[in-house]
Design a protein around this motif. Structure first.
Motif, PDB file in Angstrom:
ATOM      1  N   ILE A   1      50.136  36.705  21.460  1.00 12.56           N
ATOM      2  CA  ILE A   1      49.727  37.608  22.535  1.00 12.56           C
ATOM      3  C   ILE A   1      49.028  38.830  21.958  1.00 12.56           C
ATOM      4  CG2 ILE A   1      50.581  39.168  24.333  1.00 12.56           C
ATOM      5  CD1 ILE A   1      52.701  37.045  24.965  1.00 12.56           C
ATOM      6  N   ASP A   2      47.862  39.133  22.512  1.00 15.06           N
ATOM      7  CA  ASP A   2      47.032  40.236  22.031  1.00 15.06           C
ATOM      8  C   ASP A   2      47.278  41.462  22.917  1.00 15.06           C
ATOM      9  OD1 ASP A   2      45.062  41.987  21.250  1.00 15.06           O
ATOM     10  OD2 ASP A   2      43.424  40.535  21.370  1.00 15.06           O
ATOM     11  N   PRO A   3      47.763  42.563  22.346  1.00 13.49           N
ATOM     12  CA  PRO A   3      47.994  43.761  23.161  1.00 13.49           C
ATOM     13  C   PRO A   3      46.712  44.329  23.780  1.00 13.49           C
ATOM     14  CG  PRO A   3      48.239  44.241  20.812  1.00 13.49           C
ATOM     15  CD  PRO A   3      48.135  42.757  20.938  1.00 13.49           C
ATOM     16  N   LYS A   4      45.568  43.915  23.266  1.00 11.37           N
ATOM     17  CA  LYS A   4      44.289  44.368  23.816  1.00 11.37           C
ATOM     18  C   LYS A   4      43.612  43.286  24.654  1.00 11.37           C
ATOM     19  CE  LYS A   4      43.378  47.642  20.061  1.00 11.37           C
ATOM     20  NZ  LYS A   4      42.430  48.042  19.001  1.00 11.37           N
ATOM     21  N   ASP A   5      44.391  42.305  25.088  1.00 13.79           N
ATOM     22  CA  ASP A   5      43.828  41.223  25.901  1.00 13.79           C
ATOM     23  C   ASP A   5      43.134  41.804  27.135  1.00 13.79           C
ATOM     24  OD1 ASP A   5      43.916  39.041  28.076  1.00 13.79           O
ATOM     25  OD2 ASP A   5      44.515  37.963  26.272  1.00 13.79           O
ATOM     26  N   PRO A   6      41.945  41.277  27.486  1.00 11.56           N
ATOM     27  CA  PRO A   6      41.197  41.836  28.622  1.00 11.56           C
ATOM     28  C   PRO A   6      41.910  41.727  29.967  1.00 11.56           C
ATOM     29  CG  PRO A   6      40.173  39.800  27.821  1.00 11.56           C
ATOM     30  CD  PRO A   6      41.181  40.212  26.803  1.00 11.56           C
ATOM     31  N   ALA A   7      42.918  40.850  30.063  1.00 16.71           N
ATOM     32  CA  ALA A   7      43.647  40.715  31.328  1.00 16.71           C
ATOM     33  C   ALA A   7      44.724  41.778  31.495  1.00 16.71           C
ATOM     34  CB  ALA A   7      44.283  39.332  31.432  1.00 16.71           C
ATOM     35  N   ASN A   8      45.156  42.355  30.398  1.00 13.87           N
ATOM     36  CA  ASN A   8      46.261  43.312  30.455  1.00 13.87           C
ATOM     37  C   ASN A   8      45.872  44.563  31.248  1.00 13.87           C
ATOM     38  OD1 ASN A   8      47.599  41.534  28.764  1.00 13.87           O
ATOM     39  ND2 ASN A   8      47.355  42.772  26.923  1.00 13.87           N
ATOM     40  N   ASN A   9      46.548  44.796  32.345  1.00 19.09           N
ATOM     41  CA  ASN A   9      46.341  46.020  33.135  1.00 19.09           C
ATOM     42  C   ASN A   9      44.881  46.245  33.543  1.00 19.09           C
ATOM     43  OD1 ASN A   9      49.105  46.570  32.793  1.00 19.09           O
ATOM     44  ND2 ASN A   9      48.717  47.677  30.893  1.00 19.09           N
ATOM     45  N   CYS A  10      44.147  45.158  33.750  1.00 17.92           N
ATOM     46  CA  CYS A  10      42.721  45.312  34.064  1.00 17.92           C
ATOM     47  C   CYS A  10      42.474  45.941  35.434  1.00 17.92           C
ATOM     48  CB  CYS A  10      41.988  43.981  33.943  1.00 17.92           C
ATOM     49  SG  CYS A  10      42.487  42.725  35.139  1.00 17.92           S
ATOM     50  N   LEU A  11      43.465  45.892  36.322  1.00 20.64           N
ATOM     51  CA  LEU A  11      43.288  46.495  37.645  1.00 20.64           C
ATOM     52  C   LEU A  11      43.310  48.025  37.604  1.00 20.64           C
ATOM     53  CD1 LEU A  11      45.408  44.184  39.986  1.00 20.64           C
ATOM     54  CD2 LEU A  11      42.927  44.236  39.718  1.00 20.64           C
ATOM     55  N   ASP A  12      43.748  48.606  36.495  1.00 22.64           N
ATOM     56  CA  ASP A  12      43.800  50.066  36.392  1.00 22.64           C
ATOM     57  C   ASP A  12      42.434  50.701  36.636  1.00 22.64           C
ATOM     58  OD1 ASP A  12      46.498  50.085  35.897  1.00 22.64           O
ATOM     59  OD2 ASP A  12      46.311  50.378  33.733  1.00 22.64           O
ATOM     60  N   THR A  13      41.389  49.994  36.240  1.00 26.58           N
ATOM     61  CA  THR A  13      40.035  50.546  36.363  1.00 26.58           C
ATOM     62  C   THR A  13      39.142  49.708  37.286  1.00 26.58           C
ATOM     63  OG1 THR A  13      39.371  49.331  34.367  1.00 26.58           O
ATOM     64  CG2 THR A  13      40.119  51.600  34.072  1.00 26.58           C
ATOM     65  N   ALA A  14      39.747  48.821  38.074  1.00 24.55           N
ATOM     66  CA  ALA A  14      38.946  47.883  38.875  1.00 24.55           C
ATOM     67  C   ALA A  14      38.812  48.255  40.346  1.00 24.55           C
ATOM     68  CB  ALA A  14      39.532  46.474  38.767  1.00 24.55           C
ATOM     69  N   ILE A  15      39.827  48.893  40.920  1.00 25.20           N
ATOM     70  CA  ILE A  15      39.816  49.163  42.365  1.00 25.20           C
ATOM     71  C   ILE A  15      38.924  50.364  42.677  1.00 25.20           C
ATOM     72  CG2 ILE A  15      41.223  49.824  44.350  1.00 25.20           C
ATOM     73  CD1 ILE A  15      43.517  48.233  43.135  1.00 25.20           C
ATOM     74  N   ILE A  16      37.939  50.140  43.534  1.00 18.62           N
ATOM     75  CA  ILE A  16      36.965  51.178  43.845  1.00 18.62           C
ATOM     76  C   ILE A  16      37.206  51.843  45.199  1.00 18.62           C
ATOM     77  CG2 ILE A  16      35.281  49.628  44.934  1.00 18.62           C
ATOM     78  CD1 ILE A  16      33.079  51.193  43.414  1.00 18.62           C
ATOM     79  N   THR A  17      37.928  51.185  46.101  1.00 14.44           N
ATOM     80  CA  THR A  17      38.150  51.708  47.450  1.00 14.44           C
ATOM     81  C   THR A  17      39.159  52.859  47.425  1.00 14.44           C
ATOM     82  OG1 THR A  17      37.819  49.465  48.273  1.00 14.44           O
ATOM     83  CG2 THR A  17      38.738  51.066  49.820  1.00 14.44           C
ATOM     84  N   ASP A  18      38.825  53.950  48.076  1.00 10.02           N
ATOM     85  CA  ASP A  18      39.712  55.103  48.131  1.00 10.02           C
ATOM     86  C   ASP A  18      41.014  54.749  48.856  1.00 10.02           C
ATOM     87  OD1 ASP A  18      39.728  58.239  47.736  1.00 10.02           O
ATOM     88  OD2 ASP A  18      40.582  57.835  49.722  1.00 10.02           O
ATOM     89  N   ARG A  19      42.124  55.312  48.390  1.00 12.01           N
ATOM     90  CA  ARG A  19      43.435  55.026  48.946  1.00 12.01           C
ATOM     91  C   ARG A  19      43.516  55.305  50.447  1.00 12.01           C
ATOM     92  NH1 ARG A  19      48.000  54.603  45.761  1.00 12.01           N
ATOM     93  NH2 ARG A  19      47.594  54.529  43.519  1.00 12.01           N
ATOM     94  N   SER A  20      42.726  56.230  50.918  1.00  8.77           N
ATOM     95  CA  SER A  20      42.786  56.586  52.334  1.00  8.77           C
ATOM     96  C   SER A  20      42.396  55.431  53.242  1.00  8.77           C
ATOM     97  CB  SER A  20      41.873  57.793  52.617  1.00  8.77           C
ATOM     98  OG  SER A  20      40.515  57.476  52.345  1.00  8.77           O
ATOM     99  N   HIS A  21      41.732  54.421  52.675  1.00  6.30           N
ATOM    100  CA  HIS A  21      41.292  53.265  53.460  1.00  6.30           C
ATOM    101  C   HIS A  21      42.212  52.057  53.319  1.00  6.30           C
ATOM    102  CE1 HIS A  21      37.584  55.313  54.478  1.00  6.30           C
ATOM    103  NE2 HIS A  21      37.345  55.530  53.194  1.00  6.30           N
ATOM    104  N   TRP A  22      43.232  52.176  52.482  1.00  8.29           N
ATOM    105  CA  TRP A  22      44.155  51.055  52.298  1.00  8.29           C
ATOM    106  C   TRP A  22      45.104  50.986  53.494  1.00  8.29           C
ATOM    107  CZ3 TRP A  22      46.278  51.854  46.609  1.00  8.29           C
ATOM    108  CH2 TRP A  22      45.195  51.896  45.720  1.00  8.29           C
ATOM    109  N   THR A  23      45.238  49.813  54.079  1.00  9.91           N
ATOM    110  CA  THR A  23      46.184  49.646  55.181  1.00  9.91           C
ATOM    111  C   THR A  23      47.430  48.930  54.664  1.00  9.91           C
ATOM    112  OG1 THR A  23      45.357  47.473  55.857  1.00  9.91           O
ATOM    113  CG2 THR A  23      44.259  49.417  56.804  1.00  9.91           C
ATOM    114  N   GLU A  24      48.525  49.092  55.375  1.00 12.36           N
ATOM    115  CA  GLU A  24      49.766  48.448  54.981  1.00 12.36           C
ATOM    116  C   GLU A  24      49.640  46.930  55.034  1.00 12.36           C
ATOM    117  OE1 GLU A  24      52.559  49.585  53.619  1.00 12.36           O
ATOM    118  OE2 GLU A  24      51.488  51.499  53.518  1.00 12.36           O
TER     119      GLU A  24
END
Length: 288
Positions: free
Chosen positions: A249-272
């Motif tokens: 397992i590579d600690p720098k694997d591209p899948a690791n925590n990739c969503l940290d920088t992927a979501i572009i939509t502002d939180r104010s638009h997220w619905t439950e």
């Protein structure tokens, strides 16, 4: 804790020594996965098997519920996926029976939903390096150990299907430098990345597609014959990889925590509603 899943054909789990077998029903926000998921142990290492086309090969490649498959595995705590699939060869030196460790894809499918983030919350994950180098290395070491013919690194052209290629298509993909052609690894690899699951693809060559003038045009009979002859090798590979994949397992694997920088939509638009739909896939970042 790292957990490995194998996505592939129905016979891959018929392994000597497998124990504590249990078929699990898993519901997802996207519907039912292809089949129940087999939970089992190989030498006390937990592993999951998902028959991609269902047991008995009943699901057309275009009709596979890829989102449900990945979501179900994520719910079970799967961190790593090895995809095992049959492919046609686009190169002379990749003869039937050979394994190819895929590290790039060209996605030519057009009838499939390819993202979990298709309403309200938009995310853009990187697919520059679509497979996990550590998992690929784990598979490479096992193939070497078992002395099985293989190629490290290759480009997989994913076509829609279910028909095989025309000669013109086959020659076009050869001109692009593709190594193998198949129908199943997209959007599977993209969705695994969105779910932050490490993914690698082990392609088993069954035929020369239709471009090779010295070989017959590809047929289902030919594909099945080669698959059956190579199935034992695939099962041997799985047993060895299950034992040792965590060491790679590579600690720098591209899948690791990739969503940290992927979501572009502002939180104010997220619905439950949408957050609930995505809770298995992206709960880590949606809660933060």
């Amino acid at each position: 804790m790292n957990k490995l899943a194998i996505i592939g054909g129905s016979g891959l789990y018929n392994i000597d020594g497998i124990k504590d077998e249990k078929w699990l029903n898993v519901d997802t926000p996207w519907g039912k996965p292809s089949d129940q998921i087999l939970e089992a142990k190989i030498e006390d290492k937990q592993v999951y098997f998902l028959p991609r086309h269902a047991r008995g090969h009943k699901i057309n490649p275009s009709n596979i519920n890829f989102r449900a498959n990945i979501d179900a595995l994520k719910q079970l705590g799967v961190t790593d996926i090895i995809s095992v699939s049959a492919v046609g060869s686009l190169k002379e030196e990749l003869e039937p029976g050979k394994f190819v460790l895929v590290d790039q894809f060209i996605d030519r499918t057009f009838a499939r939903v390819k993202t979990f983030f298709d309403k309200e919350i938009v995310a853009h994950v990187s697919m520059a390096k679509p497979t996990s180098p550590g998992l690929m290395k784990a598979c490479e070491e096992v193939l070497k150990k078992l002395n099985l013919k293989h190629k490290v690194s290759g480009t997989y052209l994913v076509m829609e299907g279910p028909q095989f290629s025309s000669l013109a298509e086959s020659n076009l993909y050869r001109s692009w430098g593709c190594d193998v052609i198949g129908m199943t690894n997209m959007p599977e690899a993209k969705l695994a990345r969105e779910a932050e699951i490490r993914y690698t693809s082990v392609a088993m060559v069954t035929d020369y597609d239709c471009w090779h003038e010295d070989h017959e045009d590809v047929s289902v009979e030919q594909v099945i014959k080669t698959l059956l002859s190579n199935a034992d090798n695939a099962r041997k590979m799985i047993v060895e990889v299950v034992k040792n994949f965590e060491n790679f397992i590579d600690p720098k694997d591209p899948a690791n925590n990739c969503l940290d920088t992927a979501i572009i939509t502002d939180r104010s638009h997220w619905t439950e509603t949408t957050k609930q739909e995505l809770k298995n896939i992206a709960g880590r970042v949606l809660k933060s």
